[in-house]
Design a protein around this motif. Structure first.
Motif, short mmCIF file in Angstrom:
data_model
loop_
_atom_site.label_atom_id
_atom_site.label_comp_id
_atom_site.label_asym_id
_atom_site.label_seq_id
_atom_site.Cartn_x
_atom_site.Cartn_y
_atom_site.Cartn_z
N THR A 208 0.85 -1.19 0.00
CA THR A 208 0.00 0.00 0.00
C THR A 208 0.89 1.24 0.00
O THR A 208 2.12 1.14 0.12
CB THR A 208 -0.89 0.03 1.26
N ASP A 209 0.28 2.42 -0.09
CA ASP A 209 1.06 3.65 -0.02
C ASP A 209 1.80 3.76 1.31
O ASP A 209 2.94 4.23 1.35
CB ASP A 209 0.16 4.88 -0.20
N ARG A 210 1.16 3.34 2.38
CA ARG A 210 1.77 3.42 3.71
C ARG A 210 2.74 2.28 3.98
O ARG A 210 3.63 2.40 4.82
CB ARG A 210 0.70 3.43 4.79
N HIS A 211 2.54 1.15 3.32
CA HIS A 211 3.35 -0.04 3.55
C HIS A 211 3.77 -0.66 2.22
O HIS A 211 3.28 -1.72 1.85
CB HIS A 211 2.59 -1.05 4.40
N PRO A 212 4.67 0.01 1.50
CA PRO A 212 5.06 -0.49 0.18
C PRO A 212 5.94 -1.73 0.27
O PRO A 212 6.61 -1.98 1.28
CB PRO A 212 5.85 0.67 -0.43
N LEU A 213 5.93 -2.50 -0.80
CA LEU A 213 6.80 -3.67 -0.95
C LEU A 213 7.69 -3.44 -2.15
O LEU A 213 7.31 -2.75 -3.11
CB LEU A 213 5.96 -4.93 -1.16
N TYR A 214 8.88 -4.02 -2.10
CA TYR A 214 9.85 -3.85 -3.18
C TYR A 214 10.36 -5.22 -3.60
O TYR A 214 10.58 -6.10 -2.77
CB TYR A 214 11.03 -2.98 -2.71
N LYS A 215 10.57 -5.39 -4.92
CA LYS A 215 11.12 -6.65 -5.43
C LYS A 215 12.57 -6.77 -5.01
O LYS A 215 13.34 -5.81 -5.10
CB LYS A 215 11.04 -6.70 -6.95
N ILE A 216 12.94 -7.97 -4.55
CA ILE A 216 14.32 -8.21 -4.13
C ILE A 216 15.29 -7.90 -5.27
O ILE A 216 16.33 -7.29 -5.05
CB ILE A 216 14.50 -9.65 -3.63
#
Length: 84
Positions: free
Chosen positions: A41-49
């Motif tokens: 989410t905007d508050r809890h983004p995830l990123y690809k390793i």
């Protein structure tokens, strides 16, 4: 409740730690287009390793260190990612 992080992704805290930056500096890297969230989410983004590894290697290259898997910091990054 903790956010589920799917395989192949890191949350913002993990990403900042692996890149050696603060969460604030991570937001700056995202704002400048160096890293793009791939979920969450905007508050809890995830990123690809893979994106985090690419950025780590680019930053290592710019600082005068080779940014490939033979470089000790890249190897330690792989070990840290494996631990996550």
């Amino acid at each position: 409740m903790p956010q589920h992080v799917p395989p192949g992704h890191l949350d913002a805290e993990q990403t900042a730690t692996l890149l050696g930056v603060t969460r604030g500096n991570l937001r700056i890297l995202v704002h400048r287009g160096h890293l793009k969230p791939s979920g969450g989410t905007d508050r809890h983004p995830l990123y690809k390793i893979d994106d985090v590894k690419r950025l780590h290697n680019e930053r290592a290259t710019r600082s005068g260190h080779p940014g490939n898997l033979e470089h000790p910091s890249a190897s330690s990054l792989d070990a840290q990612v494996s631990a996550v």
